[in-house]
Enzyme design. Sequence first.
Site, PDB file in Angstrom:
ATOM      1  N   HIS A  55      33.192 -22.604   4.824  1.00  0.00           N
ATOM      2  CA  HIS A  55      32.417 -23.569   5.602  1.00  0.00           C
ATOM      3  C   HIS A  55      31.750 -22.783   6.723  1.00  0.00           C
ATOM      4  O   HIS A  55      32.311 -21.786   7.191  1.00  0.00           O
ATOM      5  CB  HIS A  55      33.324 -24.596   6.278  1.00  0.00           C
ATOM      6  CG  HIS A  55      34.146 -25.427   5.354  1.00  0.00           C
ATOM      7  ND1 HIS A  55      35.376 -25.044   4.901  1.00  0.00           N
ATOM      8  CD2 HIS A  55      33.905 -26.650   4.824  1.00  0.00           C
ATOM      9  CE1 HIS A  55      35.858 -25.987   4.124  1.00  0.00           C
ATOM     10  NE2 HIS A  55      34.995 -26.964   4.048  1.00  0.00           N
ATOM     11  N   ASP A  58      34.248 -22.023   9.385  1.00  0.00           N
ATOM     12  CA  ASP A  58      35.373 -21.109   9.075  1.00  0.00           C
ATOM     13  C   ASP A  58      34.999 -19.726   9.587  1.00  0.00           C
ATOM     14  O   ASP A  58      35.861 -18.923   9.937  1.00  0.00           O
ATOM     15  CB  ASP A  58      35.601 -20.981   7.562  1.00  0.00           C
ATOM     16  CG  ASP A  58      36.009 -22.275   6.907  1.00  0.00           C
ATOM     17  OD1 ASP A  58      36.512 -23.168   7.612  1.00  0.00           O
ATOM     18  OD2 ASP A  58      35.825 -22.391   5.675  1.00  0.00           O
ATOM     19  N   MET A  89      30.020 -19.250  -3.069  1.00  0.00           N
ATOM     20  CA  MET A  89      29.838 -20.663  -2.677  1.00  0.00           C
ATOM     21  C   MET A  89      29.972 -20.801  -1.165  1.00  0.00           C
ATOM     22  O   MET A  89      30.735 -20.086  -0.537  1.00  0.00           O
ATOM     23  CB  MET A  89      30.903 -21.512  -3.382  1.00  0.00           C
ATOM     24  CG  MET A  89      30.897 -22.984  -3.053  1.00  0.00           C
ATOM     25  SD  MET A  89      31.897 -23.425  -1.619  1.00  0.00           S
ATOM     26  CE  MET A  89      33.395 -24.022  -2.408  1.00  0.00           C
ATOM     27  N   GLU A 182      31.564 -32.915  -4.357  1.00  0.00           N
ATOM     28  CA  GLU A 182      33.018 -32.961  -4.565  1.00  0.00           C
ATOM     29  C   GLU A 182      33.561 -34.323  -4.154  1.00  0.00           C
ATOM     30  O   GLU A 182      33.448 -34.729  -3.002  1.00  0.00           O
ATOM     31  CB  GLU A 182      33.681 -31.850  -3.739  1.00  0.00           C
ATOM     32  CG  GLU A 182      35.192 -31.831  -3.863  1.00  0.00           C
ATOM     33  CD  GLU A 182      35.819 -30.659  -3.126  1.00  0.00           C
ATOM     34  OE1 GLU A 182      35.087 -29.704  -2.768  1.00  0.00           O
ATOM     35  OE2 GLU A 182      37.035 -30.707  -2.896  1.00  0.00           O
ATOM     36  N   LYS A 184      36.560 -37.270  -3.622  1.00  0.00           N
ATOM     37  CA  LYS A 184      37.970 -37.449  -3.248  1.00  0.00           C
ATOM     38  C   LYS A 184      38.157 -38.938  -2.968  1.00  0.00           C
ATOM     39  O   LYS A 184      37.286 -39.550  -2.352  1.00  0.00           O
ATOM     40  CB  LYS A 184      38.286 -36.609  -2.009  1.00  0.00           C
ATOM     41  CG  LYS A 184      39.764 -36.534  -1.681  1.00  0.00           C
ATOM     42  CD  LYS A 184      40.038 -35.646  -0.475  1.00  0.00           C
ATOM     43  CE  LYS A 184      41.535 -35.516  -0.260  1.00  0.00           C
ATOM     44  NZ  LYS A 184      41.870 -34.804   0.985  1.00  0.00           N
ATOM     45  N   GLU A 218      37.918 -31.393  -8.185  1.00  0.00           N
ATOM     46  CA  GLU A 218      39.153 -30.753  -7.698  1.00  0.00           C
ATOM     47  C   GLU A 218      40.364 -31.423  -8.332  1.00  0.00           C
ATOM     48  O   GLU A 218      40.471 -32.653  -8.316  1.00  0.00           O
ATOM     49  CB  GLU A 218      39.242 -30.844  -6.169  1.00  0.00           C
ATOM     50  CG  GLU A 218      40.587 -30.329  -5.656  1.00  0.00           C
ATOM     51  CD  GLU A 218      40.672 -30.174  -4.147  1.00  0.00           C
ATOM     52  OE1 GLU A 218      39.690 -29.687  -3.551  1.00  0.00           O
ATOM     53  OE2 GLU A 218      41.719 -30.544  -3.587  1.00  0.00           O
ATOM     54  N   HIS A 221      42.225 -33.994  -6.219  1.00  0.00           N
ATOM     55  CA  HIS A 221      41.515 -35.228  -5.877  1.00  0.00           C
ATOM     56  C   HIS A 221      41.547 -36.240  -7.019  1.00  0.00           C
ATOM     57  O   HIS A 221      41.712 -37.435  -6.770  1.00  0.00           O
ATOM     58  CB  HIS A 221      40.081 -34.905  -5.464  1.00  0.00           C
ATOM     59  CG  HIS A 221      40.016 -34.039  -4.230  1.00  0.00           C
ATOM     60  ND1 HIS A 221      38.841 -33.578  -3.709  1.00  0.00           N
ATOM     61  CD2 HIS A 221      40.997 -33.556  -3.426  1.00  0.00           C
ATOM     62  CE1 HIS A 221      39.105 -32.848  -2.624  1.00  0.00           C
ATOM     63  NE2 HIS A 221      40.403 -32.816  -2.445  1.00  0.00           N
ATOM     64  N   ASP A 246      37.378 -26.719  -8.182  1.00  0.00           N
ATOM     65  CA  ASP A 246      38.425 -26.452  -7.195  1.00  0.00           C
ATOM     66  C   ASP A 246      39.783 -26.612  -7.872  1.00  0.00           C
ATOM     67  O   ASP A 246      40.188 -27.728  -8.229  1.00  0.00           O
ATOM     68  CB  ASP A 246      38.310 -27.412  -5.996  1.00  0.00           C
ATOM     69  CG  ASP A 246      37.304 -26.929  -4.961  1.00  0.00           C
ATOM     70  OD1 ASP A 246      36.656 -25.887  -5.188  1.00  0.00           O
ATOM     71  OD2 ASP A 246      37.171 -27.597  -3.920  1.00  0.00           O
ATOM     72  N   ASP A 256      48.080 -35.753   0.282  1.00  0.00           N
ATOM     73  CA  ASP A 256      47.174 -34.682  -0.158  1.00  0.00           C
ATOM     74  C   ASP A 256      47.917 -33.339  -0.095  1.00  0.00           C
ATOM     75  O   ASP A 256      48.123 -32.784   0.982  1.00  0.00           O
ATOM     76  CB  ASP A 256      45.965 -34.694   0.784  1.00  0.00           C
ATOM     77  CG  ASP A 256      44.940 -33.639   0.455  1.00  0.00           C
ATOM     78  OD1 ASP A 256      45.113 -32.915  -0.545  1.00  0.00           O
ATOM     79  OD2 ASP A 256      43.967 -33.535   1.214  1.00  0.00           O
ATOM     80  N   ASP A 258      47.511 -30.194  -2.012  1.00  0.00           N
ATOM     81  CA  ASP A 258      46.835 -28.885  -2.077  1.00  0.00           C
ATOM     82  C   ASP A 258      47.776 -27.743  -2.449  1.00  0.00           C
ATOM     83  O   ASP A 258      47.769 -26.668  -1.826  1.00  0.00           O
ATOM     84  CB  ASP A 258      46.150 -28.559  -0.738  1.00  0.00           C
ATOM     85  CG  ASP A 258      44.799 -29.248  -0.596  1.00  0.00           C
ATOM     86  OD1 ASP A 258      44.208 -29.637  -1.623  1.00  0.00           O
ATOM     87  OD2 ASP A 258      44.328 -29.386   0.543  1.00  0.00           O
ATOM     88  N   ASP A 288      41.365 -23.971  -4.215  1.00  0.00           N
ATOM     89  CA  ASP A 288      41.269 -24.720  -2.962  1.00  0.00           C
ATOM     90  C   ASP A 288      42.652 -25.284  -2.667  1.00  0.00           C
ATOM     91  O   ASP A 288      42.950 -26.432  -2.980  1.00  0.00           O
ATOM     92  CB  ASP A 288      40.228 -25.839  -3.089  1.00  0.00           C
ATOM     93  CG  ASP A 288      40.024 -26.532  -1.766  1.00  0.00           C
ATOM     94  OD1 ASP A 288      40.588 -26.069  -0.761  1.00  0.00           O
ATOM     95  OD2 ASP A 288      39.306 -27.546  -1.727  1.00  0.00           O
TER      96      ASP A 288
HETATM   97  C1  GLT Z   1      38.831 -29.357   2.648  1.00  0.00           C
HETATM   98  C2  GLT Z   1      39.017 -30.221   1.427  1.00  0.00           C
HETATM   99  C3  GLT Z   1      38.579 -29.565   0.196  1.00  0.00           C
HETATM  100  C4  GLT Z   1      37.108 -29.276   0.158  1.00  0.00           C
HETATM  101  C5  GLT Z   1      36.683 -28.288   1.149  1.00  0.00           C
HETATM  102  C6  GLT Z   1      35.186 -28.218   1.162  1.00  0.00           C
HETATM  103  S1  GLT Z   1      37.404 -28.423   2.680  1.00  0.00           S
HETATM  104  O1  GLT Z   1      39.886 -28.462   2.766  1.00  0.00           O
HETATM  105  O2  GLT Z   1      40.389 -30.586   1.325  1.00  0.00           O
HETATM  106  O3  GLT Z   1      38.946 -30.263  -0.950  1.00  0.00           O
HETATM  107  O4  GLT Z   1      36.822 -28.669  -1.082  1.00  0.00           O
HETATM  108  O5  GLT Z   1      34.603 -28.861   2.227  1.00  0.00           O
HETATM  109 MN    MN Z   2      38.198 -28.985  -2.597  1.00  0.00          MN
HETATM  110 MN    MN Z   3      41.492 -31.085  -1.465  1.00  0.00          MN
END
Ligand code: GLT
Ligand code: MN
Ligand code: MN
Length: 388
Positions: A55, A58, A89, A182, A184, A218, A221, A246, A256, A258, A288
Site C-alpha cells: 500500500h 506501507d 502489485m 478484492e 470481502k 482472497e 474472504h 490472495d 478475520d 489471515d 496475504d
Molecule cells: C488488508 C486486507 C487485505 C487486502 C489488503 C489490500 S490490506 O490487510 O485484509 O485482504 O488485500 O488492501
Molecule cells: Mn487481501
Molecule cells: Mn484479508
Amino acid sequence: MGMYDPKPEDRFTFGLWTVGNAGRDPFGEPVRAPISPVEIVHLLAGVGAYGVNLHDNDLVPINATPVERDRIVADFKQALQETGLVVPMATTNLFTDPVFKEGAFTSNDPKVRAYALQKTLRSIDLGVELGAKVYVFWGGREGVETDSSKSPVDALKRMRDALNFCCEYALDQGYDLRFALEAKPNEPRSDLYLPTTGAMLGFIATLDHAEMVGVNPEVAHEHMAGLNFLHAVAQAWDSGKLFHIDLNDQMFGRYDQDFRFGAAMIKQAFYLVKFLEDVGYQGSLHFDAHAYRTEGPEGVKDFARGCMRTYLILKEKAARFKADPEIQALLAEIHAEDGSLGWLAGGYSAEKARQLKDQAFDRTAIAQRDWRYERLDQLTVEVLLGVR
Ligand code: GLT
Ligand code: MN
Ligand code: MN
C-alpha cells in the site's frame, strides 16, 4: 536446494503489511518490533520470495513530505535492486486513517471521496514507478453499520464513478496497468459493499473500461462468507478476470484470521493449487496473511517459508493425483460418454429442439448409475495424507 524450496519462477509474493504485521489485534497491542520496508525486502529475499507488494502508506507514511517520500522510495528501490525482488502489485490504503471512517469512494462526504481519489491517483503513480502491473482495490471501509445512512445503489454509483476515473487516469498516463477488485463480506465494517468475488464480477461488467478490470479473490474472504473459494476462482478464471490472487487461510464462521496458507483447510487449499496449476494461471501467487501473534522474528520467517512450502507440497500432491492410476481410472469412468447424444452439442437449432423433445429417456436406468465418489474422495484424502 530442496524440492519444496521456492524459486523466482514460482512467482511467490508477500505484502509489506504481511511479514511486517506487528501483531496488533482489536484486543491487544503490537507484539513485534516494527520492521522497515528495506528490512522486509531483505527478509523476503532471504526466504526465497519473488516479489513484494505494498500500500502507499506501507512505504511512505501518510504525513511524509515530498522530500521524505523521494528518499524513502529511493532507499526502497535500492533494496529491490540489491535483492532482485520485484513489485508486481500495489494498492492504496483507504481504510486506516480516521478520514475514512465513513467510507472512501462511497463516503457520504464529497471531500472524503475526492481525497480518496487523489490518494489513489498518487498511489497509482507510486506503484507504476516501482514497476507494478496490477493495482488492487480493497474497499475496507466501503460499507455500513446502518443502512439508514446511505443508499446501497448510491454507494455502487460512487464506486463505479471512482473506478471509471481511475481507469481513465491510467489510460491517459499511458500506464501498463490492470486493476483487480478484492471482495470481502465484512470487517472492518459490519457489511461491506460487493461482498463476494461473484458480486465483483457482476459489477465489473458495468464499468466503462471493464476490459482493464478483474478480481483479486482472497481465500479468507470467501471463507468468511462460507463460500467455496475454488468456485469463486474458477468463475473469475472463466471470465478472464483472474488478474491476481490472495492466498491465506481461514476457518468458516470465525473472525478475520489471515492464517498461513494451508494452515486451516488443507483440502480446499489442495483443490485450489491443483486448479491454478491445471489451468496455467500465470499471475502472482500472493500471500496475504500474517504470522500468529505468538511469534517473534524467527516465527515470521517460519510463517513466510510455510506459505510457500505448503503451496509447493500441494503442487506436488496435485501431480501425484494426476499420476495415480486408480484415481485416473475412476475419473475416466466418471467422465466417459458413449457419444449417443453428440448431435446435441454445439448449441441451439430448431431441429435439435424438436429432436430433443422427441427423445426417449429411461430415467430409471439412468438413475441406476453408481458414481463411486466415496472412493474417489478417499483416494484424494490418501494422496493428501501421504500414503499414496
Ligand atoms: C488488508 C486486507 C487485505 C487486502 C489488503 C489490500 S490490506 O490487510 O485484509 O485482504 O488485500 O488492501
Ligand atoms: Mn487481501
Ligand atoms: Mn484479508
